[in-house]
Scaffold this motif. Structure first.
Motif, PDB file in Angstrom:
ATOM      1  N   ASP A  22       0.826  -1.215   0.000  1.00  0.00           N
ATOM      2  CA  ASP A  22       0.000   0.000   0.000  1.00  0.00           C
ATOM      3  C   ASP A  22       0.862   1.267   0.000  1.00  0.00           C
ATOM      4  N   THR A  23       2.045   1.185  -0.574  1.00  0.00           N
ATOM      5  CA  THR A  23       2.872   2.381  -0.765  1.00  0.00           C
ATOM      6  C   THR A  23       2.996   2.642  -2.268  1.00  0.00           C
ATOM      7  N   ILE A 121       9.925   6.703   5.419  1.00  0.00           N
ATOM      8  CA  ILE A 121       8.824   6.990   6.344  1.00  0.00           C
ATOM      9  C   ILE A 121       8.288   8.398   6.086  1.00  0.00           C
ATOM     10  N   ASP A 122       9.210   9.375   5.880  1.00  0.00           N
ATOM     11  CA  ASP A 122       8.791  10.749   5.602  1.00  0.00           C
ATOM     12  C   ASP A 122       8.003  10.849   4.301  1.00  0.00           C
ATOM     13  N   GLN A 123       8.353   9.999   3.344  1.00  0.00           N
ATOM     14  CA  GLN A 123       7.727  10.070   2.027  1.00  0.00           C
ATOM     15  C   GLN A 123       6.429   9.281   1.937  1.00  0.00           C
ATOM     16  N   SER A 124       6.220   8.285   2.823  1.00  0.00           N
ATOM     17  CA  SER A 124       5.111   7.348   2.644  1.00  0.00           C
ATOM     18  C   SER A 124       4.332   7.139   3.935  1.00  0.00           C
ATOM     19  N   ASN A 125       3.092   7.612   3.925  1.00  0.00           N
ATOM     20  CA  ASN A 125       2.210   7.311   5.059  1.00  0.00           C
ATOM     21  C   ASN A 125       1.926   5.820   5.154  1.00  0.00           C
ATOM     22  N   GLY A 126       1.905   5.154   4.006  1.00  0.00           N
ATOM     23  CA  GLY A 126       1.639   3.709   4.005  1.00  0.00           C
ATOM     24  C   GLY A 126       2.687   2.938   4.772  1.00  0.00           C
ATOM     25  N   ALA A 128       4.583   4.127   7.195  1.00  0.00           N
ATOM     26  CA  ALA A 128       4.418   4.449   8.623  1.00  0.00           C
ATOM     27  C   ALA A 128       3.287   3.619   9.231  1.00  0.00           C
ATOM     28  N   ARG A 129       2.163   3.519   8.510  1.00  0.00           N
ATOM     29  CA  ARG A 129       1.049   2.701   9.022  1.00  0.00           C
ATOM     30  C   ARG A 129       1.449   1.240   9.159  1.00  0.00           C
ATOM     31  N   ASN A 130       2.177   0.718   8.168  1.00  0.00           N
ATOM     32  CA  ASN A 130       2.609  -0.679   8.223  1.00  0.00           C
ATOM     33  C   ASN A 130       3.528  -0.936   9.416  1.00  0.00           C
TER      34      ASN A 130
END
Length: 323
Positions: A22-23, A121-126, A128-130
């Motif tokens: 999901d990224t 992590i800074d670029q992808s909320n997905g 971070a959620r994972n």
């Protein structure tokens, strides 16, 4: 461990990596392209010696065990399989990874440096959620294992406090519990008594008829002791053929009545039916002591033991008190 290339030149894709589901696949693939893939032989161990890295298993599997020398002895091992990762927490808290990783089979590992993990992590909320889901799952799994271990520990603790033959409490339990029972009775101003029991002629029984008959006698006596006591009382195997009844809230008069009940029931218990022994039952000698000012647990036991000795010297199958 040897380098065998990079992620960009490998047949693996972002969809193979659980953390990156999901990224945005194209941007993540481009960022991971220069990351090294290492091959680890079966049985080889990996331990971080520098800054923590994130490892993702591409093939094979790893056994991961925390370093018990650096942390708690209460640790849990896990198996990391293809697509799964290890080392996230060390990257996030910037601590040295204390885990020992051992290849359970030949493995290929994607190695991601911590700076790149933070950029992704800074670029992808997905991502971070994972990471949050993964860490939450691991906390839940560790808590579940901890609860199971605590239950197992309590089970073995209880086993260690009971005599394996008779099922009565043992000396370890007595050494811990009796001082506390005495303190509680003193705090509330209540009496406490103990009854020491010794099976009569037990050595002769063992020597003449064998340990099977001796064990039968001990189990029968333990059953009498357990069944004849009040729900608030405690039955203990003190050692050998000696047993003990602890009687909270029982003064000298009541303790004497309980001891007499025990003596009578022991005589009535048929133990050796069909074993061709002179008598089908057993008898015991009893020493009764009641807590008095200045007595601690050891002095109370010694007083009961002296009373028991007098009962044996007086002909056995009888009760003596400290008076």
């Amino acid at each position: 461990m040897e380098s065998i290339g990079t992620f960009g030149a490998s047949p693996y894709t972002i969809r193979d990596l659980h953390l990156f589901r999901d990224t945005h696949e194209a941007s993540v693939a481009a960022a991971l392209a220069p990351c090294v893939i290492n091959r680890v032989a079966k049985g080889e161990q990996l331990r971080e010696r520098g800054p923590a890295r994130l490892y993702i298993v591409l093939s094979g599997s790893l056994a991961v065990v925390p370093d018990t020398k650096a942390g708690s002895a209460d640790t849990f091992g896990t198996t990391v399989r293809p697509g799964e990762s290890v080392g996230e927490q060390s990257v996030l808290d910037e601590a040295v990874n204390r885990e020992t990783m051992t290849a359970l089979e030949d493995c290929e590992l994607l190695v991601i440096e911590p700076d790149l993990v933070w950029r992704l992590i800074d670029q992808s909320n997905g991502l971070a959620r994972n990471l949050l889901r993964l860490l939450s799952f691991r906390i839940r799994a560790a808590n579940a294992q901890l609860r199971r271990r605590q239950k197992l520990g309590e089970f073995y603790r209880q086993l260690s406090l009971n005599d394996s033959l008779t099922g009565l409490y043992n000396r370890a339990w007595l050494d811990d519990a009796l001082p506390r029972l005495i303190a509680r009775c003193r705090e509330h101003g209540n009496p406490l008594s103990i009854v020491m029991v010794d099976l009569d002629h037990f050595k002769k029984l063992n020597d003449t008829h064998g340990h099977v008959a001796g064990d039968s006698a001990l189990c029968a006596a333990a059953s009498v002791l357990r069944d004849a006591l009040r729900p608030t009382d405690f039955a203990v195997r003190y050692g050998g053929e000696e047993m003990m009844a602890i009687l909270p809230d029982a003064g000298a008069e009541l303790a004497l009545k309980i001891a007499e009940r025990l003596r009578q029931r022991m005589r009535e218990a048929v133990v050796f039916e069909g074993m061709r022994l002179p008598l089908p039952h057993i008898t015991g000698s009893f020493g009764v002591a009641t807590l008095a000012p200045g007595l601690d647990d050891r002095a109370l036991i010694a007083a009961a033991d002296c009373a028991l000795y007098r009962a044996k010297e007086s002909g056995r199958d009888r009760i003596c008190t400290t008076d």
